[in-house]
Design an enzyme around this catalytic site. Structure first.
Site: not given
Length: 351
Positions: A55, A176, A194, A206, A210, A214, A293
């Protein structure tokens, strides 16, 4: 103004507000426009916590201040009525003698909760509430969930093969690293997501398979706080994410086994579900949104505990034949988007 005019100008507020998505925490996203005789003469949006509210930005952008006395200010969220890092916006509107205010939705947080609207009406302002109300609540669904449900807004995300697997059978196929089901465009979109959230959570499996970062390297914005759920506390010595600026938080039953340098370690108890404990910790820390995730066990754990608000699922074209089964959710289909290698479906938890 006609109802169509009100809707048009309120949607302009929303267009402005979304420009700061992910940047305003713990504040909501707010846009405002000042209209005189059907013409926008000023507009603005809240950029970040501690900075001027929408505002104020809108009123300051008006070149001919004399027009304010015959104008309408539109704002997607009820103007604040309290002193925080900035003065009350309701008082600013009153002091500038703006006679009419159109509000998208009330602010249900304890600090406001209708007081801004009451203050304006007491001062003689004509206040209309509820224009595009559902849209205005949706854009700030994280803020409303945090204040009304006393927990962060929880978004689940995963990709699955056309035959319903979230990952391959690694023991049989010798894989892998991450197995990609989606393409570049989807990856960029996930990084954009994200940047909109305050915290991101994955399970220990994970991290081991992986080794994700992140972060938001494919987009611009703030990196979310990194969270790991590891019941056993067994994690790689140097996961990729530990090389980034900032620490990660590990939730575990065995904190003495966590060896990640610089990590905040939170001990879980065995009396309550891990999911409920995590969301309680995040609420106490002021975290309004959680992006999960994976992997499948973590996703299923939150789903079984009913702790999710939105599920974003990419359905790929690959056939895995075997592997880790994708989670299943029962929700209302909200949106669908087709990519070159997958179809995104977003579901809302209506329970």
């Amino acid at each position: 103004m006609t109802p169509d005019d009100d809707l048009k100008f309120m949607r302009r507020c929303l267009d402005l507000a979304i420009k700061a998505e992910g940047m305003t925490y713990p504040n909501p996203m707010v846009g405002a426009v000042v209209v005189n005789k059907g013409r926008i003469i000023g507009e603005g949006y809240h950029l970040k916590s501690g900075g001027p509210h929408a505002e104020v930005m809108a009123v300051e952008s008006v070149k001919e201040k004399s027009l304010l006395a015959s104008s309408v200010i539109y704002v997607n969220l009820e103007p604040c009525s309290h002193f925080g890092k900035t003065p009350p916006c309701a008082d600013m509107i009153i002091s500038n003698k703006i006679p009419s205010v159109v509000v998208g939705t009330t602010d249900t947080s304890l600090k406001v909760s209708g007081r801004g609207i009451a203050r304006l009406r007491e001062a003689g302002c004509n206040v209309k509430v509820g224009v595009a109300g559902e849209e205005c609540r949706w854009i700030n669904r994280r803020f409303f969930t945090f204040n009304e449900k006393k927990r962060p807004y929880i978004t689940l995300k995963w990709a699955q093969s056309s035959d319903g697997f979230i990952d391959v059978n690694r023991s049989m196929q010798g894989y892998s690293g991450p197995v990609w089901i989606t393409g570049k465009a989807e990856k960029v979109l996930v990084h954009k997501w994200r940047a909109s959230e305050q915290a991101i959570l994955v399970g220990a499996e994970t991290v081991r398979t992986d080794d994700p970062l992140l972060n938001v390297r494919e987009w611009h914005g703030n990196n979310p706080v990194r969270l790991i759920l590891s019941g056993s506390g067994s994690l790689p010595e140097k996961p990729a994410m530990s090389s980034l600026i900032g620490s990660q938080v590990v939730f575990t039953f065995y904190p003495e086994k966590v060896t990640l340098p610089g990590s905040v370690v939170v001990k879980l108890n065995g009396r309550e579900s891990s999911a409920s404990q995590i969301v309680e910790y995040l609420y106490q820390w002021g975290i309004q949104s959680l992006f999960i995730e994976g992997g499948a066990s973590v996703l299923n754990h939150f789903i079984l505990n009913g702790l999710w608000d939105e599920a974003r699922i990419f359905y790929g074209k690959q056939i895995f034949n075997d592997g880790v089964r994708a989670p299943e959710v029962e929700g209302q289909l909200f949106r669908e988007q087709v990519f070159g290698g997958s179809t995104l479906r977003i579901f809302i938890n209506s329970k």
